[in-house]
Motif scaffolding. Structure first.
Motif, PDB file in Angstrom:
ATOM      1  N   LEU A  27       0.736  -1.061   0.052  1.00 49.16           N
ATOM      2  CA  LEU A  27      -0.202   0.033   0.012  1.00 49.16           C
ATOM      3  C   LEU A  27       0.824   1.202   0.107  1.00 49.16           C
ATOM      4  O   LEU A  27       1.815   1.300   0.731  1.00 49.16           O
ATOM      5  N   SER A  28       0.500   2.261  -0.848  1.00 49.98           N
ATOM      6  CA  SER A  28       1.137   3.496  -0.801  1.00 49.98           C
ATOM      7  C   SER A  28       0.204   4.389  -0.316  1.00 49.98           C
ATOM      8  O   SER A  28      -1.090   4.339  -0.212  1.00 49.98           O
ATOM      9  N   PRO A  29       0.522   5.803  -0.110  1.00 49.50           N
ATOM     10  CA  PRO A  29      -0.256   6.756   0.425  1.00 49.50           C
ATOM     11  C   PRO A  29      -1.645   7.217  -0.382  1.00 49.50           C
ATOM     12  O   PRO A  29      -2.729   7.117   0.383  1.00 49.50           O
ATOM     13  N   ASP A  30      -1.409   6.951  -1.582  1.00 48.40           N
ATOM     14  CA  ASP A  30      -2.731   7.281  -2.368  1.00 48.40           C
ATOM     15  C   ASP A  30      -3.403   6.156  -2.751  1.00 48.40           C
ATOM     16  O   ASP A  30      -4.481   6.262  -3.643  1.00 48.40           O
ATOM     17  N   LEU A  32      -6.482  -0.883  13.672  1.00 52.82           N
ATOM     18  CA  LEU A  32      -5.805  -0.888  12.276  1.00 52.82           C
ATOM     19  C   LEU A  32      -4.248  -1.289  12.348  1.00 52.82           C
ATOM     20  O   LEU A  32      -3.304  -0.335  12.733  1.00 52.82           O
ATOM     21  N   ASN A  33      -3.901  -2.129  11.721  1.00 51.75           N
ATOM     22  CA  ASN A  33      -2.469  -2.522  11.169  1.00 51.75           C
ATOM     23  C   ASN A  33      -2.008  -2.306   9.964  1.00 51.75           C
ATOM     24  O   ASN A  33      -2.450  -3.078   9.059  1.00 51.75           O
ATOM     25  N   ILE A  34      -1.026  -1.352   9.410  1.00 47.73           N
ATOM     26  CA  ILE A  34      -0.703  -1.210   8.151  1.00 47.73           C
ATOM     27  C   ILE A  34       0.835  -1.103   8.424  1.00 47.73           C
ATOM     28  O   ILE A  34       1.460  -0.340   7.394  1.00 47.73           O
ATOM     29  N   GLN A  35       1.324  -1.781   9.036  1.00 45.62           N
ATOM     30  CA  GLN A  35       2.795  -1.939   9.349  1.00 45.62           C
ATOM     31  C   GLN A  35       3.315  -2.769   7.793  1.00 45.62           C
ATOM     32  O   GLN A  35       2.820  -3.443   7.329  1.00 45.62           O
ATOM     33  N   GLY A  36       4.629  -2.371   7.655  1.00 47.63           N
ATOM     34  CA  GLY A  36       5.460  -3.047   6.686  1.00 47.63           C
ATOM     35  C   GLY A  36       4.694  -2.815   5.191  1.00 47.63           C
ATOM     36  O   GLY A  36       4.854  -3.529   4.608  1.00 47.63           O
ATOM     37  N   ASN A  37       4.313  -1.453   4.959  1.00 45.99           N
ATOM     38  CA  ASN A  37       4.045  -1.015   3.645  1.00 45.99           C
ATOM     39  C   ASN A  37       5.024  -0.078   2.786  1.00 45.99           C
ATOM     40  O   ASN A  37       6.070  -0.241   3.282  1.00 45.99           O
ATOM     41  N   LYS A  38       4.152   0.844   2.006  1.00 49.59           N
ATOM     42  CA  LYS A  38       5.231   2.011   1.663  1.00 49.59           C
ATOM     43  C   LYS A  38       4.766   3.101   1.932  1.00 49.59           C
ATOM     44  O   LYS A  38       4.609   4.189   1.175  1.00 49.59           O
ATOM     45  N   LEU A  39       4.526   3.449   3.281  1.00 53.59           N
ATOM     46  CA  LEU A  39       3.864   4.655   3.528  1.00 53.59           C
ATOM     47  C   LEU A  39       5.128   5.591   4.047  1.00 53.59           C
ATOM     48  O   LEU A  39       5.594   5.338   5.170  1.00 53.59           O
ATOM     49  N   PRO A  40       5.128   6.843   3.466  1.00 55.51           N
ATOM     50  CA  PRO A  40       6.019   7.761   4.182  1.00 55.51           C
ATOM     51  C   PRO A  40       5.189   8.704   5.207  1.00 55.51           C
ATOM     52  O   PRO A  40       6.112   9.609   6.066  1.00 55.51           O
TER      53      PRO A  40
END
Length: 475
Positions: free
Chosen positions: A240-243, A256-264
């Motif tokens: 997952l990216s921010p957009d 909500l767990n969104i660890q280990g994605n591509k989020l700055p």
């Protein structure tokens, strides 16, 4: 403390008396008169129908989480594996715990491209010492059985899922079930999914969805819009990216767990979950200085995970999270913590280990409810004087730091139960340590005063006093 590569599934039960834990390679079970298959019939499951913890979920989980963070099995095992040249692989362990919490048997197997006999022997010896030194934190009437999967160096980890009433763990079962109204938990982790499957919308009472460790690139808004019962959502280790994250404004999602994605940064869509209590965003390439707006609208958070996120400064807005109880800042680049951390009046657990801290702020003394402080692997040489006001502090881990003098404040922490000062530069212990009558464990290894074999001679009487108070001293 929390780590992506450490997975725990537990089941437990009755174990025969034994002088020490027996650590056995699964492939060698033929040499013994006991097997995991037989023992699993004797040790009842932890979370199943026979669970000794039925109805005590939160208190048990809290205790287990504290134990896992304190014992640091993943960190120690990785170090040991690297020493013997095993830099990539996975360990699977069947762990059998007696009623007192002592491990009776541990059967383990190693999944790797190649494993030598020497490596197997080294890991057997390491696990033997670890399980003997770190008993399970909870006693039970009949003991228990649990299974752990642990990855070293990014090796393959076998898919594991929970089982029980109201749980579905495959797309095929999700399509076939004739009673979607009975399903509350949908586990679709590690299925190589590239998008959120339409099957998730079949279930009118769905409370939890696990989509972790897939290759999902897009989170549609309809997931929160069409499932008004959804409380917990995991998208750990996707792409997952921010957009690519969309959500509808809602008051039902709590975790909500969104660890280990591509989020700055923390996506704006996250703020639409108005009652979000737990947010895990660690292991993302976050900007070194997160913007203060990142946490706008998230004032209900009580659990925030920023593990291994490359941060060098803590955003000021975090101080406005008045309900925050758990803050995980493991493996970042903090040289200091802001004084505003003292505004987090509800904080009970703070993890700042594996940073570059040379001191802790005096304002820490204002966190009166703090029970657990992990600050190991830093550059600390002293503690703030105000730490003596933390009357609720039970766990203090300041191992692997630069202490050459024993902190004078510690004997004033009357409710301290676990103290870790291993691998510092201590040459003396104060007699006042004997006043800590509630102390259960004291880790002292790796200091100059404990480098000789056996009990440090100059402090034998003090250690005897601690042990008489039922404190287990590791020297």
């Amino acid at each position: 403390m929390r780590t992506l590569l450490f997975l725990l599934v537990v089941v437990m039960g009755f174990a025969p008396a034994s002088a020490q834990v027996k650590v056995i390679l699964v492939k060698d079970t033929a040499k013994y008169e006991v097997t995991p298959t037989r023992l699993k019939k004797e040790y009842p499951p932890m979370w199943g129908a026979e669970s000794p913890f039925k109805g005590k979920g939160k208190s048990v989980l809290d205790s287990i989480n504290r134990w896992q963070a304190r014992t640091k099995l993943f960190e120690s095992l990785t170090t040991e594996a690297n020493k013997v040249g095993l830099t990539s692989g996975s360990l699977f362990m069947d762990e059998f715990v007696g009623p007192s919490g002592k491990f009776d048997y541990v059967f383990f197997s190693i999944v790797a491209k190649s494993v030598t006999e020497k490596q197997e022997q080294a890991l057997t010896a390491f696990l033997q010492k670890h399980y003997e030194a770190n008993p399970f934190p909870i006693t039970t009437p009949k003991g228990l059985y649990k299974m752990s999967a642990l990855s070293v160096g990014g090796g393959y980890v076998k898919r594991t899922v929970r089982k029980g009433p109201g749980i579905i763990s495959s797309l095929e079962d999700a399509r076939k079930t004739t009673r979607p109204d009975t399903v509350k938990i949908l586990l679709l982790n590690q299925l190589e999914l590239t998008s959120v499957p339409q099957e998730v919308y079949r279930f009118p009472k769905l409370e939890e969805i696990d989509l972790s460790k897939n290759a999902i690139r897009h989170l549609p808004a309809e997931l929160t819009g069409r499932i008004p019962t959804l409380l917990r959502l995991s998208l750990l280790q996707n792409t997952l990216s921010p957009d690519s994250i969309f959500m509808t404004r809602n008051k039902h999602l709590l975790a909500l767990n969104i660890q280990g994605n591509k989020l700055p940064d923390i996506p704006k869509a996250i703020r639409k979950n108005r009652r979000l209590a737990s947010l895990w965003v660690g292991n993302n390439p976050l900007d070194k200085k997160l913007a203060n707006r990142s946490f706008r609208g998230l004032r209900r958070l009580n659990d925030l995970n920023l593990y291994n996120a490359g941060l060098s400064e803590l955003p000021r807005r975090i101080a406005r999270l008045k309900r925050l109880q758990i803050l995980d800042l493991y493996y970042n680049n903090f040289a200091e913590l802001p004084a505003t951390i003292g505004r987090l009046k509800q904080l009970t657990q703070l993890a700042v280990s594996n940073n570059k801290l040379k001191s802790l702020p005096e304002s820490l003394g204002r966190n009166k409810r703090l029970e657990v402080l992990y600050a190991h692997h830093n550059q600390l040489s002293e503690l703030p004087q105000t730490i003596t006001t933390l009357k609720s502090l039970r766990v203090l881990d300041i191992g692997y730091n630069w202490f050459s003098q024993f902190p004078t404040q510690i004997p004033d922490l009357a409710n301290l139960e676990d103290l870790d000062m291993s691998n510092n530069n201590l040459t003396r212990l104060p007699a006042e340590l004997g006043n800590l009558t509630k102390l259960k464990t004291f880790h002292l290894r790796g200091n100059p005063l404990s480098r000789q074999e056996g009990k440090p001679a100059d402090y034998a009487a003090l250690i005897d006093q601690l042990e008489a108070n039922k404190t287990e001293v590791f020297y």
